[in-house]
Enzyme design. Structure first.
Site, PDB file in Angstrom:
ATOM      1  N   GLY A  28       0.829  -1.211   0.000  1.00  0.00           N
ATOM      2  CA  GLY A  28       0.000   0.000   0.000  1.00  0.00           C
ATOM      3  C   GLY A  28       0.860   1.256   0.000  1.00  0.00           C
ATOM      4  O   GLY A  28       2.091   1.180  -0.075  1.00  0.00           O
ATOM      5  N   TYR A  78     -14.512   1.925   9.868  1.00  0.00           N
ATOM      6  CA  TYR A  78     -13.070   2.153   9.984  1.00  0.00           C
ATOM      7  C   TYR A  78     -12.706   2.590  11.404  1.00  0.00           C
ATOM      8  O   TYR A  78     -11.863   1.981  12.063  1.00  0.00           O
ATOM      9  CB  TYR A  78     -12.664   3.226   8.972  1.00  0.00           C
ATOM     10  CG  TYR A  78     -11.174   3.491   8.906  1.00  0.00           C
ATOM     11  CD1 TYR A  78     -10.338   2.619   8.217  1.00  0.00           C
ATOM     12  CD2 TYR A  78     -10.610   4.605   9.515  1.00  0.00           C
ATOM     13  CE1 TYR A  78      -8.975   2.855   8.148  1.00  0.00           C
ATOM     14  CE2 TYR A  78      -9.250   4.847   9.454  1.00  0.00           C
ATOM     15  CZ  TYR A  78      -8.434   3.970   8.763  1.00  0.00           C
ATOM     16  OH  TYR A  78      -7.088   4.205   8.703  1.00  0.00           O
ATOM     17  N   THR A 131     -11.474  -6.879   8.619  1.00  0.00           N
ATOM     18  CA  THR A 131     -10.015  -6.751   8.472  1.00  0.00           C
ATOM     19  C   THR A 131      -9.409  -6.202   9.763  1.00  0.00           C
ATOM     20  O   THR A 131      -8.399  -6.701  10.257  1.00  0.00           O
ATOM     21  CB  THR A 131      -9.678  -5.810   7.291  1.00  0.00           C
ATOM     22  OG1 THR A 131     -10.241  -6.371   6.116  1.00  0.00           O
ATOM     23  CG2 THR A 131      -8.179  -5.619   7.122  1.00  0.00           C
TER      24      THR A 131
HETATM   25  O1  LIG Z   1     -11.907  16.227  -3.233  1.00  0.00           O
HETATM   26  C1  LIG Z   1     -12.010  16.378  -1.998  1.00  0.00           C
HETATM   27  C2  LIG Z   1     -11.712  15.343  -1.057  1.00  0.00           C
HETATM   28  C3  LIG Z   1     -11.860  15.602   0.294  1.00  0.00           C
HETATM   29  N1  LIG Z   1     -12.238  16.830   0.722  1.00  0.00           N
HETATM   30  C4  LIG Z   1     -12.331  17.144   2.157  1.00  0.00           C
HETATM   31  O2  LIG Z   1     -11.008  17.154   2.679  1.00  0.00           O
HETATM   32  C5  LIG Z   1     -11.003  16.667   4.014  1.00  0.00           C
HETATM   33  C6  LIG Z   1     -10.034  15.518   4.135  1.00  0.00           C
HETATM   34  O3  LIG Z   1     -10.567  14.409   3.437  1.00  0.00           O
HETATM   35  P1  LIG Z   1      -9.781  13.023   3.244  1.00  0.00           P
HETATM   36  O4  LIG Z   1     -10.725  12.099   2.561  1.00  0.00           O
HETATM   37  O5  LIG Z   1      -8.471  13.255   2.587  1.00  0.00           O
HETATM   38  O6  LIG Z   1      -9.435  12.497   4.707  1.00  0.00           O
HETATM   39  P2  LIG Z   1     -10.320  12.404   6.041  1.00  0.00           P
HETATM   40  O7  LIG Z   1      -9.613  13.244   7.039  1.00  0.00           O
HETATM   41  O8  LIG Z   1     -11.744  12.675   5.825  1.00  0.00           O
HETATM   42  O9  LIG Z   1     -10.182  10.849   6.357  1.00  0.00           O
HETATM   43  C7  LIG Z   1      -8.975  10.396   6.961  1.00  0.00           C
HETATM   44  O10 LIG Z   1      -9.309  10.239   8.272  1.00  0.00           O
HETATM   45  C8  LIG Z   1      -8.778   9.328   9.139  1.00  0.00           C
HETATM   46  C9  LIG Z   1      -7.677   8.502   8.532  1.00  0.00           C
HETATM   47  O11 LIG Z   1      -7.378   7.409   9.349  1.00  0.00           O
HETATM   48  C10 LIG Z   1      -8.062   8.097   7.151  1.00  0.00           C
HETATM   49  O12 LIG Z   1      -7.065   7.311   6.583  1.00  0.00           O
HETATM   50  C11 LIG Z   1      -8.279   9.273   6.272  1.00  0.00           C
HETATM   51  O13 LIG Z   1      -8.894   8.899   5.115  1.00  0.00           O
HETATM   52  C12 LIG Z   1     -12.441  16.300   4.326  1.00  0.00           C
HETATM   53  O14 LIG Z   1     -13.048  17.361   5.007  1.00  0.00           O
HETATM   54  C13 LIG Z   1     -13.091  16.112   2.966  1.00  0.00           C
HETATM   55  O15 LIG Z   1     -14.469  16.393   2.949  1.00  0.00           O
HETATM   56  C14 LIG Z   1     -12.496  17.842  -0.178  1.00  0.00           C
HETATM   57  O16 LIG Z   1     -12.857  18.974   0.203  1.00  0.00           O
HETATM   58  N2  LIG Z   1     -12.397  17.587  -1.514  1.00  0.00           N
END
Ligand SMILES: O=c1ccn([C@@H]2O[C@H](COP(=O)(O)OP(=O)(O)O[C@H]3OC[C@@H](O)[C@H](O)[C@H]3O)[C@@H](O)[C@H]2O)c(=O)[nH]1
Length: 434
Positions: free
Chosen positions: A113, A254, A193
């Site tokens: 990964g 998760y 998992t």
């Molecule tokens: O295209 C996008 C993607 C995401 N986002 C926002 O950006 C922020 C971060 O989003 P991500 O999906 O990168 O990550 P998150 O913080 O939500 O999740 C994370 O949290 C806990 C960890 O253990 C996980 O591995 C990780 O995915 C969120 O507020 C999401 O809504 C956007 O504004 N635009």
């Protein structure tokens, strides 16, 4: 491969990552690592389908390109028939020659990964014996293919929900999808998992007396950070979280999975004396992140490079803090080899609103494009989309424990890490593999 300087927040150049601490030397040069992840996927592009010609080019690639691309198979891309031919590796990256007493047998679950592959690169370069266990659900063989065939390396396709036996000294248990769209794709499998996989790996650690490290999550701070300014490791036991969890929401598979995994870990520790380490990892980014896994850093960079608008979810006022993958690997290795058995936050506490972060990514992509003389048809816009259910409003780690007990703190500025990641995706895009 483009070479560029990386400066830390004090303006000091970073040439190496890792350090010699707790009797374990984890230092390697950035260049050695970049040779593994910033290298082109294809060594050579052929324009002919003629086999004689292809063979000739094969040989030519093997001979003439050998010097600057020794650490990969002589893959040749044929654009006219959209196919790729691989040869076996002619030479592996040089690894340290360790005395047998210092060489460890290390199992990395989820080793193909994003985080796992960087850990594997580091441990291999350091001269250890590494076994990767992966079911390739979100991991990809290509992330560690440059080690296949090396006498210190083994890759096993195996799902951690089934038991696995091996003699080893250390287990880094990283196996679990981590991007919200991936882990929500099959919520039952995700929690299985976390529970069964961790149970199996703890059973293995107990049986072979290996030290066990689990990658846990910062996800619980989802529910508490409206109440405390920064998440330290004690808020759960202080009870702040009670009443603020959503065990039936889409993220629960998760977050709750990791929670039960921690409970199991300390159960084995107390009952069976298993030597355990728990890393609570905060948002991490870097090369080899799946460009389409839906997380914010990869989404924004890929969108900006493709000239598409950046999609901010909600009003963009929610916050995150982002650590570069090399800092995380330093933290994980340090924790594994330390005597700290309590959970430790590993993250960067520089906090951004997602709106600010979109602007920063856009600016850095433009800077790299300007430096490379790439033309832009327009400046990409920042557009707003609906916010996903249970999206945390605030997340920022308190890393005091890591500082005090591991003498670890992040060295890479977000800007420097982003610049390297932009170059990585840009190279992938140029060769057509993104
Ligand atoms: O295209 C996008 C993607 C995401 N986002 C926002 O950006 C922020 C971060 O989003 P991500 O999906 O990168 O990550 P998150 O913080 O939500 O999740 C994370 O949290 C806990 C960890 O253990 C996980 O591995 C990780 O995915 C969120 O507020 C999401 O809504 C956007 O504004 N635009």
């Amino acid at each position: 491969m483009s070479s560029f300087k990386v400066l830390d927040k004090h303006g000091q150049e970073i040439n190496t990552v890792g350090f010699n601490r707790f009797g374990f030397d984890s230092e390697v040069s950035i260049e050695a690592l970049r040779n593994l992840y910033l290298r082109p996927h294809y060594v050579y592009t052929s324009n002919s389908t003629d086999s004689a010609d292809t063979n000739a080019k094969d040989n030519e690639a093997t001979n003439t390109k050998a010097a600057d691309s020794v650490y990969q198979s002589r893959s040749i891309y044929h654009p006219d028939i959209n196919s790729i031919s691989y040869t076996t590796l002619s030479r592996f990256p040089p690894v340290k020659l360790l005395a047998p007493s210092l060489r460890k047998r290390i199992l990395v679950t989820g080793g193909a990964g994003f985080v796992g592959s960087h850990l594997v690169d580091r441990l291999m370069l350091l001269g250890h014996e590494v076994t990767v266990l992966d079911n390739f659900f979100t991991g990809s063989k290509t992330t560690v293919s440059h080690w296949v065939g090396h006498p210190n390396f083994e890759m096993v396709r195996h799902d951690v929900v089934e038991p696995f036996m091996i003699e080893c000294d250390q287990i880094y248990h990283l196996a679990c999808p981590a991007s919200p769209p991936h882990y929500q794709y099959n919520a039952v499998k995700t929690i299985k998992t976390s529970f069964m996989g961790t149970l199996n790996m703890l059973g293995l650690a107990k049986r072979v007396k290996a030290r066990f490290l689990i990658s846990s999550t910062s996800g619980w701070s989802n529910y508490v950070l409206t109440l405390v300014p920064k998440a330290d490791e004690t808020y759960l036991s202080r009870g702040i979280r009670w009443g603020h969890v959503n065990p039936i929401g889409p993220r629960a598979c998760y977050d709750e999975g990791k929670r039960v995994a921690e409970t199991l870990t300390y159960g084995f520790h107390r009952q069976d004396g298993v030597d355990v380490r728990v890393a609570r990892i905060f948002n991490t980014y870097g090369p080899r992140m799946n460009p389409y896994d839906g997380r914010v850093v990869s989404n924004f960079i890929v969108q900006a490079l493709k000239g598409e608008d950046l999609t901010v979810y909600g009003d963009g006022k929610q916050t995150r803090s982002f650590q570069y993958v090399h800092d995380l690997i330093d933290g994980l290795i340090c924790l594994m080899n330390s005597e700290e058995t309590r959970p430790v936050n590993v993250g960067n506490s520089e906090e951004f609103t997602i709106g600010e972060f979109a602007e920063l990514v856009r600016e850095i992509v433009e800077k790299v494009q300007d430096e490379d003389g790439a033309k832009r048809s327009r400046r990409v816009e920042i557009v707003y989309k609906p916010i996903p259910t249970d999206d945390p409003q605030k997340r920022r780690p308190d890393t005091t424990r890591a500082k005090e007990s591991l003498q670890w703190q992040p060295r890479w500025t977000v800007r420097m890490g982003l610049e390297e990641m932009v170059r990585y995706y840009k190279a992938k895009m140029a060769e057509g593999s993104l």
